[in-house]
Write an enzyme that holds these catalytic residues in place. Structure first.
Site, short mmCIF file in Angstrom:
data_model
loop_
_atom_site.label_atom_id
_atom_site.label_comp_id
_atom_site.label_asym_id
_atom_site.label_seq_id
_atom_site.Cartn_x
_atom_site.Cartn_y
_atom_site.Cartn_z
CG PHE A 277 125.26 27.71 150.93
CD1 PHE A 277 125.96 27.05 149.95
CD2 PHE A 277 123.91 27.39 151.11
CE1 PHE A 277 125.35 26.09 149.15
CE2 PHE A 277 123.30 26.42 150.31
CZ PHE A 277 124.01 25.78 149.34
CD GLN B 271 114.44 27.90 153.32
OE1 GLN B 271 114.97 26.82 153.10
NE2 GLN B 271 115.02 28.84 154.04
CG HIS C 146 115.60 27.37 147.13
ND1 HIS C 146 116.13 28.03 146.06
CD2 HIS C 146 116.64 26.81 147.79
CE1 HIS C 146 117.46 27.86 146.07
NE2 HIS C 146 117.78 27.14 147.11
C1 LIG Z 1 116.04 19.66 146.33
C2 LIG Z 1 116.54 19.86 147.72
C3 LIG Z 1 117.84 20.30 147.93
C4 LIG Z 1 118.33 20.48 149.21
N1 LIG Z 1 119.61 20.91 149.37
C5 LIG Z 1 120.11 21.07 150.62
C6 LIG Z 1 121.44 21.50 150.82
O1 LIG Z 1 122.19 21.73 149.87
N2 LIG Z 1 121.90 21.63 152.09
C7 LIG Z 1 121.11 21.36 153.16
O2 LIG Z 1 121.59 21.48 154.28
N3 LIG Z 1 119.84 20.95 153.00
C8 LIG Z 1 119.32 20.81 151.76
N4 LIG Z 1 118.00 20.42 151.60
C9 LIG Z 1 117.22 20.04 152.77
C10 LIG Z 1 117.56 18.64 153.23
O3 LIG Z 1 117.95 17.86 152.15
C11 LIG Z 1 116.41 17.93 153.90
O4 LIG Z 1 115.90 18.75 154.89
C12 LIG Z 1 116.86 16.65 154.54
O5 LIG Z 1 117.50 15.84 153.60
C13 LIG Z 1 115.77 15.87 155.20
O6 LIG Z 1 116.29 14.63 155.66
P1 LIG Z 1 115.50 13.68 156.63
O7 LIG Z 1 116.43 12.58 157.01
O8 LIG Z 1 114.89 14.47 157.70
O9 LIG Z 1 114.32 13.12 155.72
P2 LIG Z 1 114.30 12.36 154.32
O10 LIG Z 1 115.62 12.21 153.71
O11 LIG Z 1 113.22 13.03 153.55
O12 LIG Z 1 113.86 10.92 154.72
C14 LIG Z 1 112.57 10.64 155.17
C15 LIG Z 1 112.48 9.16 155.41
O13 LIG Z 1 111.27 8.87 156.08
C16 LIG Z 1 110.63 7.79 155.46
N5 LIG Z 1 109.19 7.93 155.70
C17 LIG Z 1 108.43 9.04 155.55
N6 LIG Z 1 107.15 8.76 155.85
C18 LIG Z 1 107.10 7.45 156.21
C19 LIG Z 1 106.08 6.57 156.63
N7 LIG Z 1 104.80 6.97 156.73
N8 LIG Z 1 106.40 5.29 156.91
C20 LIG Z 1 107.67 4.86 156.79
N9 LIG Z 1 108.67 5.65 156.40
C21 LIG Z 1 108.40 6.93 156.12
C22 LIG Z 1 111.03 7.88 154.03
O14 LIG Z 1 110.94 6.63 153.42
C23 LIG Z 1 112.46 8.34 154.15
O15 LIG Z 1 113.33 7.24 154.31
C24 LIG Z 1 117.49 20.25 150.32
C25 LIG Z 1 116.19 19.84 150.12
C26 LIG Z 1 115.70 19.67 148.83
C27 LIG Z 1 114.28 19.31 148.65
#
Ligand SMILES: Cc1cc2nc3c(=O)[nH]c(=O)nc-3n(C[C@H](O)[C@H](O)[C@H](O)COP(=O)(O)OP(=O)(O)OC[C@H]3O[C@@H](n4cnc5c(N)ncnc54)[C@H](O)[C@@H]3O)c2cc1C
Ligand code: SF4
Ligand code: FES
Lengths: 121, 580, 244
Positions: free
Chosen positions: B116, B230, B232
């Site tokens: 990666f 960031q 991409h």
């Molecule tokens: C297309 C893409 C590909 C990626 N690929 C990779 C990868 O290959 N490897 C890697 O390490 N990282 C990758 N990333 C980054 C990584 O996926 C994210 O940083 C990570 O999944 C974020 O997870 P999280 O649990 O913090 O938030 P999320 O999965 O975004 O979850 C947020 C949660 O908060 C809830 N929420 C938000 N606001 C509110 C509110 N006001 N009230 C109630 N609930 C709320 C939502 O409903 C959701 O359940 C990628 C990101 C993207 C966009």
């Protein structure tokens, strides 16, 4: 919350070919049941020695028509049933079409056996 | 009537689910709830593609993973947090394996790893190119085996309740019914994900509107390093859909309009047919996105109706590698771009992808506000510093989700007192405010969508890949104006049943806060580091800025920026070297 | 610029006693998915339209709708494919409608845990379970389900018998049953092999046709029937106590 329950239209099964086949297949169970009854009547006729009467009765137009329709439904049932076989029986290293062909072969062999018993003996 | 739980988690993505299970395991007697604006398995973690980094290979070491992460982040990184992170990441990924995650395997049945960007060794675990999808569904489904975890699915959190310097719960709306509820809690863990939707062109889903950052910011907790956004290097031009870095890890090339592998001109190494780690296409994302901007300036990109592009070439990989390692990429290209990467070049351009900054937390996810914790993309520990390495975020969700869950469970056990009555009153006030929002605005003159679009283009123009004092000043003024116009925004929808317009309005309000904090931090940081590139201050300045920005919200929405020194344990700041 | 007419089902509880149809004219662009059309309506024409969406890349499973009579992901179905129109956009069938295009899927959310969709096994003391790529292939496609509910919307059995566990839930049970690391098949049997489980399915096959992720729930169910039948036969011939 007052969610709206979507109703199912009367002719929903005409919406799609697969739905029609589904309904026909469900219907085919009636004819399968009829075939079983018919077979039991046949066996009992042979037992009672009234086979000739049974034969005459079977020659009635409506019984014939009923049996032809029933045969069609049974074939539908069998063919669609066989079509599922490869999805239900996943044999490692054997392609799905082989499973299907094996089923038809088994069917033909069994039918031939029955035909031999009925016609030649 | 208020609800009560010992711990309330805002967000059901990777970080939120992991935190919930950690609380339940730390003390099964605690009542824990997940409040999420979408069903947990719809959270944005689902769209992560490439993989999750953790040391398991024989030839790899924790120190190397740590060094790659620290240098990748341009030294704006808490090194003690990174040490904990690299150590706990393998355990977390194994745990997922034990729960059923279908990690891709070597022929002998062991976990396989891939290369990666910015990583010196192969250490990225992957589930084909749907890593986030499998990770999230595994987490969600295994969380179903903890029936005591309460879920508020499709509830939107609008406020954190704070009294006497302590957090006491949240207020949330149930979308299906419009019911507004005060949910009292001894501790709240914010796991609400990133804020890519502040920009016009992003890989991020519609739900990534920075709500949690804004909630914490409004409650008085500081945000950290918000200027580090960031880009991409490879998104599809119209949709912004991500084409994963794994394409380049498997050997894909970036070509300019002359079919030339242009990265060789930007101190990223020499082109070789086989991919070389920490070199060329496997350089870090900030440097690759910046290289694109230079190519564009030289007129060597290709113009399209959706902006300038370069090409990602996978053709030489062949159908079998693409189908086994990158099937989703092929599916996305054919669906959304009408091309087949086995035979054709993929048009790509840099796209806003990830927020390095977020709610300031310590190594256990605790914020300076008592009872408030944060983990995942919404938080900033910071292991990502000025530039996150691809595949470090998914393990980060797990490691720091678990840590925050454990810390919150311990904290609530030590508590003596419950909330005072003013907390309930705050809940009632918030309910009144929301009812008012729903009803007023009838005679408003502005449309939410227009303000949102203008905010997004303001951010792209003012605080994009390259920024300067001038562009940032302009953005700050414009955001201030948009904030005023937002007060006059109209909504058409006054129904209390699944009102997505009021949601859009609440999200826009959060995004405006986040946007203002980004611009405030970017203005103050007069140096260039990682993803923050100031054309008027092109050099890194460790003397002054080897420090995290901390921004506190002022009553008028503007931010007051201060600095916090970086923890350095074993890796003194040095030059970032790639491909040499 | 050319346009296309979208005929969208509206239902606002409290206001409407039943759904109505509203027409909107939206730009017809090559890249636009049906979802982009809806977003255009929401942002510029009528802010009161409600629908779910998030990832706009066919992976979060939020945006299922009935478009021209078929259940599809609206972010992965393109307006040009319905040109010259009009495009009929309705909520997913077989679910109660909360509002406009938003349906209530709580029935599925309640059924899902019943199939115990998690690995039932004692993990190794150290390291990972070993699993070869071939062993993974056994269950891989059943693990691809995004819970989009298109299969439930296509299934006439679910329409007529709401008790039916349904395609996705059974496929997810099978996903773990077929995982070489799992030992939970016996624990899942009561639910999967019940009358509301696999046996309710009469193999219409529309679920597999509708599925956007190639999960083939119909195949999973058929396979499970055979497994369940064999297991029942074994129980009959060798009652539980006598075994082992
Ligand atoms: C297309 C893409 C590909 C990626 N690929 C990779 C990868 O290959 N490897 C890697 O390490 N990282 C990758 N990333 C980054 C990584 O996926 C994210 O940083 C990570 O999944 C974020 O997870 P999280 O649990 O913090 O938030 P999320 O999965 O975004 O979850 C947020 C949660 O908060 C809830 N929420 C938000 N606001 C509110 C509110 N006001 N009230 C109630 N609930 C709320 C939502 O409903 C959701 O359940 C990628 C990101 C993207 C966009
Ligand atoms: S089986 Fe297919 S159609 Fe059914 S919910 Fe899963 S992904 Fe959707
Ligand atoms: S919006 Fe996520 S599947 Fe369509």
């Amino acid at each position: 919350m007052t969610a709206y329950r979507q109703h199912i239209p009367l002719f929903w099964w005409l919406r799609q070919w697969s739905y029609l086949v589904f309904v026909l297949r469900e219907l085919s169970s009636v004819f399968v049941a009829w075939f079983v009854v018919y077979l039991l009547m046949l066996v009992s006729a042979i037992g009672d020695g009234t086979y000739a009467d049974f034969q005459a009765w079977s020659g009635h137009g409506w019984v014939l028509v009923l049996n032809v329709v029933a045969l069609a439904f049974l074939l539908l049932h069998a063919v669609t049933w066989f079509a599922l076989a490869p999805r239900a029986m996943v044999v490692p290293h054997v392609p799905p079409w082989v499973v299907l062909v094996a089923h038809y072969l088994a069917w033909i062999v069994l039918s031939a056996g029955v035909a031999w018993v009925v016609l030649l003996r | 009537m208020a609800q009560f739980h010992n711990v309330v988690i805002v967000g059901g993505g990777g970080a939120g689910l992991r935190a919930a299970v950690a609380v339940a395991e730390a003390n099964p007697l605690l009542s824990v709830a997940i409040v999420s604006k979408v069903y947990p398995m719809r959270s944005h973690t689902v769209s992560a593609e490439g993989g999750a980094a953790a040391v398991i290979a024989e030839d790899d070491s924790l120190d190397e993973h740590a060094y790659d992460t620290v240098s990748g982040g341009d030294w704006l990184v808490e090194q003690d947090a990174v040490e904990a992170f690299v150590q706990e990441a393998p355990r977390e990924l194994l745990r997922l394996e034990h729960q059923g995650c279908p990690w891709s395997r070597k022929p002998d049945g062991h976990i396989a790893v891939r290369a990666f960007g910015g990583m010196k060794k192969k250490r990225t675990w992957f589930a084909a190119d749907k890593t986030g999808f499998h990770l999230l569904h595994t987490l969600f489904q295994s969380a179903l085996s903890y029936p005591d975890i309460v879920r508020y699915d499709e509830w939107f959190v609008t406020k954190l309740l704070v009294d006497d310097g302590r957090v006491h719960g949240v207020v949330a709306i149930e979308l299906a019914t419009g019911r507004i509820e005060t949910i009292i809690a001894n501790a709240v863990i914010v796991c609400s994900g990133g804020c890519g939707r502040v920009f016009p062109f992003t890989t991020n889903a519609n739900i990534k509107t920075g709500d949690g950052m804004a909630l914490a910011y409004q409650a008085g907790a500081p945000l950290k390093d918000m200027e580090f956004v960031q880009y991409h290097p490879t998104g599809l031009p119209f949709t912004g859909i991500l084409i994963t870095e794994a394409t380049r890890a498997e050997g894909g090339w970036l070509l300019n309009k002359d079919g030339y592998r242009y990265l060789q001109d930007y101190d990223l190494g020499k082109p070789t047919p086989e991919p070389v780690l920490r070199s060329m296409e496997l350089g870090p994302r900030d440097r690759l996105s910046q290289a694109f901007m230079h190519e564009h300036a030289k007129g060597r990109t290709i113009e399209t109706p959706y902006g300038p592009i370069v090409h990602l070439d996978l053709r030489h990989l062949g159908a079998s590698v693409i189908d086994s390692k990158l099937p989703f990429v092929r599916e996305l290209c054919s669906k959304y771009q009408n091309i087949d990467p086995v035979k054709e070049l993929i048009p790509v351009r840099p796209v806003v992808h990830y927020m390095m900054g977020g709610i300031h937390t310590d190594i256990d996810g605790a914020t300076p506000l008592e009872g408030l914790y944060a983990a995942g993309e919404v938080a900033c520990v910071s292991i990502n510093g000025a530039n996150r390495l691809g595949s470090n975020s998914l393990p980060e969700l797990l490691v720091f989700g678990a840590r925050a869950g454990k810390a919150a469970a311990e904290y609530v056990q030590s508590l003596q007192t419950g909330p005072r009555s003013v907390v309930y009153k705050q809940g009632d006030d918030e309910e009144r405010r929301l009812r008012h929002e729903l009803g007023r605005h009838d005679d408003g003159t502005e449309r939410i969508a227009d303000i949102r679009t203008e905010m997004q283009s303001t951010m792209e123009e003012g605080a994009g890949i390259y920024r300067d004092g001038n562009s940032l000043e302009k953005a700050a003024v414009k955001l201030h104006e948009l904030r005023e116009r937002f007060e006059r925004a109209a909504i058409d929808d006054h129904s209390s049943t699944f009102n997505t317009e009021i949601v859009a309005m609440l999200e826009l309000s959060c995004m405006l806060d986040v946007a203002q904090s980004i611009v405030a931090c970017a203005l103050q940081r007069t140096e260039s580091r990682g993803a923050h590139q100031r054309t008027d201050h092109p050099m890194r300045d460790d003397e002054k800025f080897l420090a995290h920005s901390l921004v506190h919200r002022q009553p008028d929405g503007s931010g007051r920026v201060g600095y916090l020194p970086v923890t350095i344990t074993r890796w003194p700041p040095g030059e970032r070297v790639y491909g040499r | 610029m050319s346009t296309i007419t979208m005929e969208v089902t509206r239902y606002r509880p409290g206001e409407d006693s039943e759904p109505t149809v509203q027409s909107y004219e939206v730009p017809l662009r090559k890249e636009w998915a049906v979802l982009d059309g809806l977003n255009h309506i929401k942002d510029h024409l009528d802010g009161t339209l409600s629908y779910r969406w998030s990832c706009r890349m066919g992976i979060c499973g939020s945006c299922g709708m009935t478009v021209n009579g078929r259940p599809v992901l609206s972010c992965a179905s393109f307006l040009v494919d319905y040109a010259p129109g009009p495009v009929r956009v309705e909520p997913l069938r077989n679910f109660p409608v909360i509002r406009d295009l938003v349906v209530d899927i709580s029935d599925f959310m309640e059924k899902l845990p019943r199939v115990k969709p998690w690995l039932i096994a004692d993990p190794p003391e150290e390291g990972e379970f070993l699993q070869t790529p071939e062993e993974m292939d056994e269950y891989k496609k059943y693990s691809m389900c995004i819970n989009c509910m298109l299969c439930y919307s296509a299934c006439p059995v679910y329409a007529l018998e709401p008790e039916f566990l349904g395609p996705a839930a059974i496929a997810l049970g099978q996903r773990y049953n077929l995982d070489s690391r799992d030992h939970g098949a016996e624990d899942r049997r009561d639910v999967l092999a019940s009358a509301e489980g696999a046996w309710a399915c009469t193999f219409v096959g529309e679920c597999s046709t509708a599925c956007p992720k190639g999960v083939d729930p119909a195949g999973a169910i058929q396979r499970y029937k055979l497994t369940a039948a064999v297991a029942a036969m074994k129980d009959f011939l060798m009652p539980r106590g006598a075994r082992r």
